[in-house]
Design a protein around this motif. Sequence first.
Motif, PDB file in Angstrom:
ATOM      1  N   GLY A 239      56.721 -15.661  22.714  1.00 10.80           N
ATOM      2  CA  GLY A 239      57.513 -14.497  23.083  1.00 10.80           C
ATOM      3  C   GLY A 239      58.537 -14.149  22.027  1.00 10.80           C
ATOM      4  N   PHE A 240      59.221 -15.180  21.505  1.00  9.27           N
ATOM      5  CA  PHE A 240      60.221 -14.956  20.461  1.00  9.27           C
ATOM      6  C   PHE A 240      59.548 -14.424  19.204  1.00  9.27           C
ATOM      7  CE2 PHE A 240      63.504 -15.832  17.367  1.00  9.27           C
ATOM      8  CZ  PHE A 240      64.683 -15.648  18.082  1.00  9.27           C
ATOM      9  N   ARG A 241      58.379 -14.973  18.872  1.00 11.31           N
ATOM     10  CA  ARG A 241      57.618 -14.512  17.701  1.00 11.31           C
ATOM     11  C   ARG A 241      57.209 -13.046  17.871  1.00 11.31           C
ATOM     12  NH1 ARG A 241      51.875 -16.545  18.102  1.00 11.31           N
ATOM     13  NH2 ARG A 241      51.937 -14.805  19.586  1.00 11.31           N
ATOM     14  N   ASP A 242      56.684 -12.703  19.050  1.00  9.36           N
ATOM     15  CA  ASP A 242      56.205 -11.343  19.281  1.00  9.36           C
ATOM     16  C   ASP A 242      57.349 -10.334  19.269  1.00  9.36           C
ATOM     17  OD1 ASP A 242      53.735 -12.497  19.508  1.00  9.36           O
ATOM     18  OD2 ASP A 242      53.635 -12.344  21.697  1.00  9.36           O
ATOM     19  N   TYR A 243      58.491 -10.735  19.803  1.00  4.76           N
ATOM     20  CA  TYR A 243      59.676  -9.876  19.762  1.00  4.76           C
ATOM     21  C   TYR A 243      60.071  -9.605  18.308  1.00  4.76           C
ATOM     22  CZ  TYR A 243      64.546  -8.388  20.486  1.00  4.76           C
ATOM     23  OH  TYR A 243      65.741  -7.693  20.467  1.00  4.76           O
ATOM     24  N   THR A 244      60.030 -10.651  17.495  1.00  3.76           N
ATOM     25  CA  THR A 244      60.364 -10.519  16.070  1.00  3.76           C
ATOM     26  C   THR A 244      59.366  -9.611  15.366  1.00  3.76           C
ATOM     27  OG1 THR A 244      61.266 -12.778  16.100  1.00  3.76           O
ATOM     28  CG2 THR A 244      60.838 -11.794  13.940  1.00  3.76           C
ATOM     29  N   ILE A 245      58.087  -9.755  15.702  1.00  2.96           N
ATOM     30  CA  ILE A 245      57.039  -8.913  15.108  1.00  2.96           C
ATOM     31  C   ILE A 245      57.291  -7.446  15.429  1.00  2.96           C
ATOM     32  CG2 ILE A 245      54.603  -8.256  15.366  1.00  2.96           C
ATOM     33  CD1 ILE A 245      53.931 -11.239  15.453  1.00  2.96           C
ATOM     34  N   MET A 246      57.574  -7.151  16.691  1.00  5.71           N
ATOM     35  CA  MET A 246      57.801  -5.755  17.067  1.00  5.71           C
ATOM     36  C   MET A 246      59.025  -5.183  16.369  1.00  5.71           C
ATOM     37  SD  MET A 246      56.592  -5.191  21.028  1.00  5.71           S
ATOM     38  CE  MET A 246      57.367  -6.596  21.821  1.00  5.71           C
ATOM     39  N   LEU A 247      60.084  -5.976  16.279  1.00  4.56           N
ATOM     40  CA  LEU A 247      61.267  -5.505  15.555  1.00  4.56           C
ATOM     41  C   LEU A 247      60.942  -5.219  14.097  1.00  4.56           C
ATOM     42  CD1 LEU A 247      64.425  -7.559  16.647  1.00  4.56           C
ATOM     43  CD2 LEU A 247      63.852  -5.191  17.179  1.00  4.56           C
TER      44      LEU A 247
ATOM     45  N   LEU B  93      65.093 -12.589  11.857  1.00  5.35           N
ATOM     46  CA  LEU B  93      64.127 -13.352  11.057  1.00  5.35           C
ATOM     47  C   LEU B  93      64.628 -14.766  10.786  1.00  5.35           C
ATOM     48  CD1 LEU B  93      62.806 -10.742   8.445  1.00  5.35           C
ATOM     49  CD2 LEU B  93      61.437 -12.004  10.129  1.00  5.35           C
ATOM     50  N   ARG B  94      65.918 -14.897  10.518  1.00  4.05           N
ATOM     51  CA  ARG B  94      66.474 -16.239  10.285  1.00  4.05           C
ATOM     52  C   ARG B  94      66.290 -17.123  11.526  1.00  4.05           C
ATOM     53  NH1 ARG B  94      69.122 -17.258   5.706  1.00  4.05           N
ATOM     54  NH2 ARG B  94      70.103 -15.561   4.522  1.00  4.05           N
ATOM     55  N   LYS B  95      66.539 -16.552  12.695  1.00  4.58           N
ATOM     56  CA  LYS B  95      66.360 -17.310  13.926  1.00  4.58           C
ATOM     57  C   LYS B  95      64.903 -17.703  14.120  1.00  4.58           C
ATOM     58  CE  LYS B  95      70.156 -14.995  16.422  1.00  4.58           C
ATOM     59  NZ  LYS B  95      70.468 -14.055  17.531  1.00  4.58           N
ATOM     60  N   TYR B  96      64.002 -16.744  13.855  1.00  6.68           N
ATOM     61  CA  TYR B  96      62.577 -17.030  14.036  1.00  6.68           C
ATOM     62  C   TYR B  96      62.092 -18.105  13.065  1.00  6.68           C
ATOM     63  CZ  TYR B  96      57.587 -16.802  13.453  1.00  6.68           C
ATOM     64  OH  TYR B  96      56.269 -17.180  13.314  1.00  6.68           O
ATOM     65  N   VAL B  97      62.496 -17.995  11.804  1.00  8.04           N
ATOM     66  CA  VAL B  97      62.048 -18.968  10.792  1.00  8.04           C
ATOM     67  C   VAL B  97      62.524 -20.373  11.159  1.00  8.04           C
ATOM     68  CG1 VAL B  97      62.320 -19.691   8.379  1.00  8.04           C
ATOM     69  CG2 VAL B  97      61.830 -17.303   8.917  1.00  8.04           C
ATOM     70  N   GLN B  98      63.734 -20.455  11.713  1.00  3.94           N
ATOM     71  CA  GLN B  98      64.249 -21.757  12.141  1.00  3.94           C
ATOM     72  C   GLN B  98      63.408 -22.314  13.295  1.00  3.94           C
ATOM     73  OE1 GLN B  98      68.352 -21.685  13.340  1.00  3.94           O
ATOM     74  NE2 GLN B  98      68.522 -23.915  13.482  1.00  3.94           N
ATOM     75  N   ILE B  99      63.051 -21.468  14.253  1.00  3.95           N
ATOM     76  CA  ILE B  99      62.221 -21.903  15.379  1.00  3.95           C
ATOM     77  C   ILE B  99      60.803 -22.234  14.908  1.00  3.95           C
ATOM     78  CG2 ILE B  99      61.141 -21.108  17.533  1.00  3.95           C
ATOM     79  CD1 ILE B  99      63.691 -19.458  18.021  1.00  3.95           C
TER      80      ILE B  99
ATOM     81  N   PHE C 293      54.121 -15.572  10.312  1.00  2.41           N
ATOM     82  CA  PHE C 293      53.832 -15.533  11.746  1.00  2.41           C
ATOM     83  C   PHE C 293      52.631 -16.417  12.071  1.00  2.41           C
ATOM     84  CE2 PHE C 293      55.999 -11.427  10.999  1.00  2.41           C
ATOM     85  CZ  PHE C 293      57.114 -11.676  11.801  1.00  2.41           C
ATOM     86  N   VAL C 294      52.873 -17.411  12.912  1.00  2.00           N
ATOM     87  CA  VAL C 294      51.841 -18.400  13.236  1.00  2.00           C
ATOM     88  C   VAL C 294      51.642 -18.477  14.745  1.00  2.00           C
ATOM     89  CG1 VAL C 294      52.263 -19.778  11.166  1.00  2.00           C
ATOM     90  CG2 VAL C 294      53.558 -20.257  13.260  1.00  2.00           C
ATOM     91  N   THR C 295      50.528 -19.095  15.122  1.00  2.00           N
ATOM     92  CA  THR C 295      50.217 -19.286  16.538  1.00  2.00           C
ATOM     93  C   THR C 295      50.927 -20.539  17.046  1.00  2.00           C
ATOM     94  OG1 THR C 295      48.301 -20.707  16.161  1.00  2.00           O
ATOM     95  CG2 THR C 295      47.929 -18.324  16.087  1.00  2.00           C
ATOM     96  N   ILE C 296      50.751 -20.801  18.323  1.00  2.00           N
ATOM     97  CA  ILE C 296      51.335 -21.997  18.916  1.00  2.00           C
ATOM     98  C   ILE C 296      50.660 -23.261  18.363  1.00  2.00           C
ATOM     99  CG2 ILE C 296      49.800 -22.188  20.918  1.00  2.00           C
ATOM    100  CD1 ILE C 296      52.406 -22.680  22.582  1.00  2.00           C
ATOM    101  N   ASP C 297      49.468 -23.084  17.769  1.00  2.00           N
ATOM    102  CA  ASP C 297      48.763 -24.200  17.122  1.00  2.00           C
ATOM    103  C   ASP C 297      49.094 -24.290  15.641  1.00  2.00           C
ATOM    104  OD1 ASP C 297      47.323 -24.983  19.474  1.00  2.00           O
ATOM    105  OD2 ASP C 297      46.055 -23.220  19.193  1.00  2.00           O
TER     106      ASP C 297
END
Length: 319
Positions: free
Chosen positions: A155-163, A212-218, A228-232
Amino acid sequence: MARRSNKLVTDQASDKPEIELTDFETAFNSFIRECKLKNLSKHTVKYYRDELLAFRTMLERQGISTKPGDITLKIIKENVIVYMMETLNRKETSINTRLRAIRAFFNFLEKDRQIYENPVRELSLLKQKKEVVETFSRDQLKDLLRQPDLGTFTGFRDYTIMLLLIETGVRVRELTDICVKDIRWEDSQIRIDGKGYKERLVPIQATMKCQLRKYVQIRGDVPNEALFVTIDNTPLTIRQVQNRLRKYGRKANIKNVRCSPHTFRHTFAKMSVQNGADVFALQAVLGHTSLDMVRNYVNLFSSDVMDAHKKFSPVEKLF
């Protein structure tokens, strides 16, 4: 020794190739090899491969010879164009996509002297209808951004993608090609690998950079460079991005607009024009090689056009 005859026999004077390839597979492999030697992008090579193999399959299903020397302009018109129109119910854009690959293929074979006659020499693309450019409204964008579950990685990844799609208007293929190292944090830019190996730097602003900084950390350390990667922990694919956006479109109950990455791109262009972007800045960010599409955006979405219409509207002046 007797003097030779000065007149050449017909076979000697002919400019036809000495050998004509006898099968599609050999010609196809020769063309793909040439594409690689020209250092075309992997996406371009894949496009040619997919379209030409589909072209061969289409002819085979109709019982048509796939030997390049047997394929005529009439066959391409009847068994490709008409077949795709009437049997497959394909739009002009899809047909032209295939025709471009077919033209490149036969033009190569002619240049390489592998066929006697080039069936596409006088082949024109279909005239395409200018379709309405679909865009999201601001309310629809807000509804879409509310759908991802920010308490999950996906969800966090997809939110970042849309932004990021809203912020930059990048193509979906460009999005999936972004690597972590492509983010230039100090310059507030992302390096985008555009069409035909044309790189460009796309600016991002403070809100996007913070996200993006938050996403890269996660995201953390994974065994590949994809942003952008999958859960795997495998790189996210184009199809996966498309499917995720469609899912959020259904959840947001968006019915009158196709929920796709390209709609985000059109929306970025619309909002940029409405916010005062000029054609050259828009062209640089979107990565268009010509100004034609960018001018189209300006003509469609410029507030100047709306303001001018308010002044000269015949109906408004009628009453």
